[in-house]
Write a protein that holds these residues in place. Sequence first.
Motif, PDB file in Angstrom:
ATOM      1  N   VAL A 167      27.794  51.612  12.334  1.00  0.00           N
ATOM      2  CA  VAL A 167      26.890  51.260  11.233  1.00  0.00           C
ATOM      3  C   VAL A 167      27.255  49.888  10.687  1.00  0.00           C
ATOM      4  O   VAL A 167      28.439  49.543  10.548  1.00  0.00           O
ATOM      5  CB  VAL A 167      26.968  52.301  10.096  1.00  0.00           C
ATOM      6  CG1 VAL A 167      26.021  51.918   8.953  1.00  0.00           C
ATOM      7  CG2 VAL A 167      26.621  53.695  10.627  1.00  0.00           C
ATOM      8  N   THR A 168      26.230  49.093  10.386  1.00  0.00           N
ATOM      9  CA  THR A 168      26.458  47.785   9.781  1.00  0.00           C
ATOM     10  C   THR A 168      25.462  47.540   8.670  1.00  0.00           C
ATOM     11  O   THR A 168      24.483  48.282   8.504  1.00  0.00           O
ATOM     12  CB  THR A 168      26.375  46.661  10.829  1.00  0.00           C
ATOM     13  OG1 THR A 168      26.812  45.432  10.235  1.00  0.00           O
ATOM     14  CG2 THR A 168      24.943  46.475  11.339  1.00  0.00           C
ATOM     15  N   ASP A 169      25.715  46.477   7.934  1.00  0.00           N
ATOM     16  CA  ASP A 169      24.835  46.080   6.837  1.00  0.00           C
ATOM     17  C   ASP A 169      23.672  45.269   7.392  1.00  0.00           C
ATOM     18  O   ASP A 169      23.858  44.449   8.298  1.00  0.00           O
ATOM     19  CB  ASP A 169      25.629  45.236   5.833  1.00  0.00           C
ATOM     20  CG  ASP A 169      24.831  44.933   4.585  1.00  0.00           C
ATOM     21  OD1 ASP A 169      24.056  43.944   4.600  1.00  0.00           O
ATOM     22  OD2 ASP A 169      24.975  45.672   3.599  1.00  0.00           O
ATOM     23  N   PRO A 170      22.462  45.460   6.887  1.00  0.00           N
ATOM     24  CA  PRO A 170      21.318  44.702   7.411  1.00  0.00           C
ATOM     25  C   PRO A 170      21.424  43.196   7.209  1.00  0.00           C
ATOM     26  O   PRO A 170      20.743  42.422   7.895  1.00  0.00           O
ATOM     27  CB  PRO A 170      20.127  45.279   6.645  1.00  0.00           C
ATOM     28  CG  PRO A 170      20.704  45.954   5.444  1.00  0.00           C
ATOM     29  CD  PRO A 170      22.058  46.441   5.863  1.00  0.00           C
ATOM     30  N   GLY A 171      22.292  42.749   6.307  1.00  0.00           N
ATOM     31  CA  GLY A 171      22.441  41.320   6.081  1.00  0.00           C
ATOM     32  C   GLY A 171      23.616  40.702   6.805  1.00  0.00           C
ATOM     33  O   GLY A 171      24.039  39.587   6.472  1.00  0.00           O
ATOM     34  N   ALA A 172      24.121  41.378   7.841  1.00  0.00           N
ATOM     35  CA  ALA A 172      25.378  40.968   8.463  1.00  0.00           C
ATOM     36  C   ALA A 172      25.249  39.886   9.527  1.00  0.00           C
ATOM     37  O   ALA A 172      26.256  39.372  10.005  1.00  0.00           O
ATOM     38  CB  ALA A 172      26.068  42.189   9.075  1.00  0.00           C
ATOM     39  N   ILE A 173      24.023  39.506   9.911  1.00  0.00           N
ATOM     40  CA  ILE A 173      23.895  38.607  11.071  1.00  0.00           C
ATOM     41  C   ILE A 173      23.183  37.298  10.731  1.00  0.00           C
ATOM     42  O   ILE A 173      22.492  36.723  11.569  1.00  0.00           O
ATOM     43  CB  ILE A 173      23.186  39.309  12.241  1.00  0.00           C
ATOM     44  CG1 ILE A 173      21.766  39.757  11.834  1.00  0.00           C
ATOM     45  CG2 ILE A 173      24.000  40.495  12.730  1.00  0.00           C
ATOM     46  CD1 ILE A 173      20.915  40.176  13.012  1.00  0.00           C
ATOM     47  N   ALA A 174      23.348  36.826   9.529  1.00  0.00           N
ATOM     48  CA  ALA A 174      22.664  35.592   9.120  1.00  0.00           C
ATOM     49  C   ALA A 174      22.999  34.425  10.044  1.00  0.00           C
ATOM     50  O   ALA A 174      22.135  33.611  10.393  1.00  0.00           O
ATOM     51  CB  ALA A 174      23.030  35.254   7.680  1.00  0.00           C
TER      52      ALA A 174
END
Length: 381
Positions: free
Chosen positions: A29-36
């Motif tokens: 699981v990851t945060d939706p804002g993790a790949i900026a």
Amino acid sequence: MDQSKIDAKALREALTHQARAIGFDCARVTDPGAIAQAGKYFLEFLQTGGHGDMDWLAANPERRSDPRTLWPGVRSVIMLGVNYGPDEDPLEILQQRTRGAISVYAQGDDYHDVIKKRLKALARWLAATASCEVKVFVDTAAVMEKPLAQAAGLGWQGKHTNLVSREFGSWLFLGAIFTDADLPRDEADVDHCGSCQACLDICPTSAFPAPYKLDARRCISYLTIENKGPIPREFRQAIGNRIYGCDDCLAVCPWNKFAKAGHEAKLSPRQELRAPGLAELARLDDATFRKLFAKSPVKRIGRDRFIRNVLIAIGNSNDPSLATEAECLLADASPLVRGAAVWALSQLLERAAFKTLASRTVASESDTTVQMEWDAAHLSA
């Protein structure tokens, strides 16, 4: 202790167990804002034209770098992987020049269909268990699966730009579930490639201008699958007998030797697609092509593009007996096929025999692209 945190942790553990039961080999699981940061590299890739004719990649690129642009309500991104590692070395077939090499991922049923069913089953379970909203994605929307997978800890993007896992090497299908449930995050993985560049060195067409950068226009997977026109002459010999995709950069990855066997629900190849004979493939019409590749990702490129690929492999076979198959296709309804047949024959026939064939065939050819193939073949004679 906060009861909601206990519940979230228990739900996270139950999710992993359920994912395994359904057929996934890993779930994080990851945060939706993790790949900026990934969005910046993706825009650079587009600006160089490295995506070739894949215009769908260039459409609304800003949507890919932030899952919240797809669904503002998403609070967690669940990344899942299915191991499809082969049981034997996929590069061995490259020495069998009269047989076609189909990429490992395409030797079984279409992974989009198989994995989507599993994603939907897991999403239904999560929605019922946590009373939350869910959305599933498997390579069908503006989702950057590989950066999200690295952010979730499934692996890292190697120098070949594909995901590498310490558990499964370079052989993971990816899928994603977006949810508005707030789940505990996993730690991101880090790059473990070190100084190794085996994947770059083995590429037959030098498709990597630098580590972590791919020029799809030179990639055999792109050339044999996404490319709709004739395969550029400069790459034809390098393609060898690869008739759908290319596994070289994946298969040579040293991390593969540490890969686990994987889940018992691993996707299985079809025996008839492991090493099909080029002669038999060259005889496929539209109906027999569709029958052979029913439920296969190969079916999506259509019979004509596939036969184009088969003819390139025939031209590289060094087997003059296959010239008969290529010659029969000079009368094919598809100019794409006829043009590839010309090139194959130019590689297999003696110069005198090729010129004799041209003298009785060129005059009846009305398509300019096929005429150009005849002209180019004469110039290279």
